[in-house]
Design an enzyme around this catalytic site. Structure first.
Site, PDB file in Angstrom:
ATOM      1  N   ASP A 145      56.407  16.472   1.755  1.00 35.68           N
ATOM      2  CA  ASP A 145      57.592  16.359   0.359  1.00 35.68           C
ATOM      3  C   ASP A 145      57.183  16.192  -1.084  1.00 35.68           C
ATOM      4  O   ASP A 145      56.259  15.623  -1.128  1.00 35.68           O
ATOM      5  CB  ASP A 145      58.809  16.328   1.635  1.00 35.68           C
ATOM      6  CG  ASP A 145      58.526  14.876   1.173  1.00 35.68           C
ATOM      7  OD1 ASP A 145      57.562  13.877   1.261  1.00 35.68           O
ATOM      8  OD2 ASP A 145      59.721  15.019   2.428  1.00 35.68           O
TER       9      ASP A 145
ATOM     10  N   ASP B 282      70.905  10.465   8.457  1.00 36.24           N
ATOM     11  CA  ASP B 282      71.497  11.735   8.587  1.00 36.24           C
ATOM     12  C   ASP B 282      70.239  12.555   9.894  1.00 36.24           C
ATOM     13  O   ASP B 282      70.885  12.997  10.115  1.00 36.24           O
ATOM     14  CB  ASP B 282      71.802  12.627   7.729  1.00 36.24           C
ATOM     15  CG  ASP B 282      70.871  12.741   6.837  1.00 36.24           C
ATOM     16  OD1 ASP B 282      69.506  11.640   7.160  1.00 36.24           O
ATOM     17  OD2 ASP B 282      71.635  13.615   5.832  1.00 36.24           O
TER      18      ASP B 282
ATOM     19  N   HIS C  11      67.104  14.010   9.411  1.00 36.82           N
ATOM     20  CA  HIS C  11      66.671  14.309   8.492  1.00 36.82           C
ATOM     21  C   HIS C  11      65.154  14.078   8.516  1.00 36.82           C
ATOM     22  O   HIS C  11      64.431  12.774   8.804  1.00 36.82           O
ATOM     23  CB  HIS C  11      67.420  14.451   7.376  1.00 36.82           C
ATOM     24  CG  HIS C  11      66.600  13.539   5.964  1.00 36.82           C
ATOM     25  ND1 HIS C  11      67.238  13.010   6.072  1.00 36.82           N
ATOM     26  CD2 HIS C  11      65.513  13.076   6.007  1.00 36.82           C
ATOM     27  CE1 HIS C  11      67.333  11.234   5.263  1.00 36.82           C
ATOM     28  NE2 HIS C  11      65.719  11.716   4.901  1.00 36.82           N
TER      29      HIS C  11
ATOM     30  N   GLU D 154      67.766  18.129   5.170  1.00 35.61           N
ATOM     31  CA  GLU D 154      68.408  17.668   5.563  1.00 35.61           C
ATOM     32  C   GLU D 154      69.434  17.922   6.803  1.00 35.61           C
ATOM     33  O   GLU D 154      69.423  19.813   6.554  1.00 35.61           O
ATOM     34  CB  GLU D 154      69.362  17.636   4.589  1.00 35.61           C
ATOM     35  CG  GLU D 154      68.919  17.394   3.247  1.00 35.61           C
ATOM     36  CD  GLU D 154      68.973  15.290   3.021  1.00 35.61           C
ATOM     37  OE1 GLU D 154      69.947  15.126   3.999  1.00 35.61           O
ATOM     38  OE2 GLU D 154      68.309  15.359   1.630  1.00 35.61           O
TER      39      GLU D 154
END
Length: 270
Positions: free
Chosen positions: A68, A145, A147, A152
């Site tokens: 990314d 979380d 990800h 996400e």
């Protein structure tokens, strides 16, 4: 089910990754590595760099694709993933920088207003990975979380590389890299999608510390759900998850994972 390896610390995890990837490069000198930023992979890269140096492994033809990149900051910004990958991977391993790519490279810091150019960058990146023959080993971290990359919760499990909006919690978490000022953290990124990640031949996810325990448990023992993107690893035929005791603390079947790994044939690598 993913292979689960429970280790004492990050150094032990890094040694497992380093040995496996060094052996891959020896067998396939033009291996394609999937690269991640963040703190979790650092020990793995350091271990691989030591092996490359000590065993004189030729890495001149190794290729790399990062997961990314932030949008809206120049490539030479110290916190861009272009800069980070070169600082933590390319230079320590001695890779050819022309063979290592980040999703935002073709954008060269283009503003969000350049919509057409940005929209084309994701598909072009996936095409470049395919043209290279696909990724052999993709290293991954995991967020609290669940990800992976910048996918996400709620991200499509079939998604390709695309532009995403960073949620507030991720920007808060990453503010430490931007003088603890959330206003300096970009609001958007371009990330490999879950579908892109799942095309790699081998996935290696690293997680350490109690803060990752819940996400790790959901990833390994929970249901496959877009609301825990890392759970998609359950769909992959060759996924390895390497975690320390704290990250493993919420797993119900820790003893089983230890037993399986302890009795793995010595000729098998991760």
């Amino acid at each position: 089910m993913s292979e689960v390896i429970i280790v004492k610390n990050e150094a032990e995890a890094g040694a497992i990754y380093g040995r496996a990837v060094a052996d891959l490069i020896k067998a396939k000198p033009n291996a394609v590595l999937g690269l991640a930023t963040g703190s979790s992979p650092l020990a793995a890269y350091q271990s691989l760099a030591r092996i490359v140096k000590d065993e004189h492994v030729d890495v001149s033809h190794v290729r790399g694709f990062a997961l990314d990149e932030y949008l809206g900051i120049p490539l030479d910004h110290p916190q861009s993933y272009h800069s980070t990958i070169h600082r933590t991977v390319v230079e320590p391993l001695g890779l050819n920088p022309e063979l290592v790519h980040v999703p935002g490279d073709s954008l060269e810091g283009a503003p969000l207003s350049d919509g057409e150019r940005i929209a084309q960058a994701g598909p072009a990146y996936d095409e470049a990975i395919a043209a290279a023959g696909g990724i052999d080993v993709q290293i991954l971290g995991i967020g609290t979380d669940g990800h992976v990359g910048f996918n996400e919760p709620g991200s499509s499990l079939a998604s390709g590389t695309r532009v995403k909006t960073l949620v507030e919690q991720t920007r808060i978490d990453n503010a430490r890299f931007f003088d603890n000022d959330i206003n300096k953290v970009p609001t958007h990124c371009i990330t490999q999608g879950i579908g892109t990640i799942l095309k790699a031949r081998h996935l290696v996810l690293l997680a350490f510390g109690s803060g990752k325990a819940e996400a790790v448990a959901e990833t390994i023992e929970g249901g496959v759900s877009a609301f825990c993107p890392a759970s998609a690893l359950q769909l992959h035929p060759h996924a390895t998850i390497i975690i320390d005791e704290e990250a493993a603390s919420r797993l119900r079947h820790k003893d089983y994972y230890r037993y399986v790994y302890a009795h793995k044939p010595q000729w098998q690598t991760i």
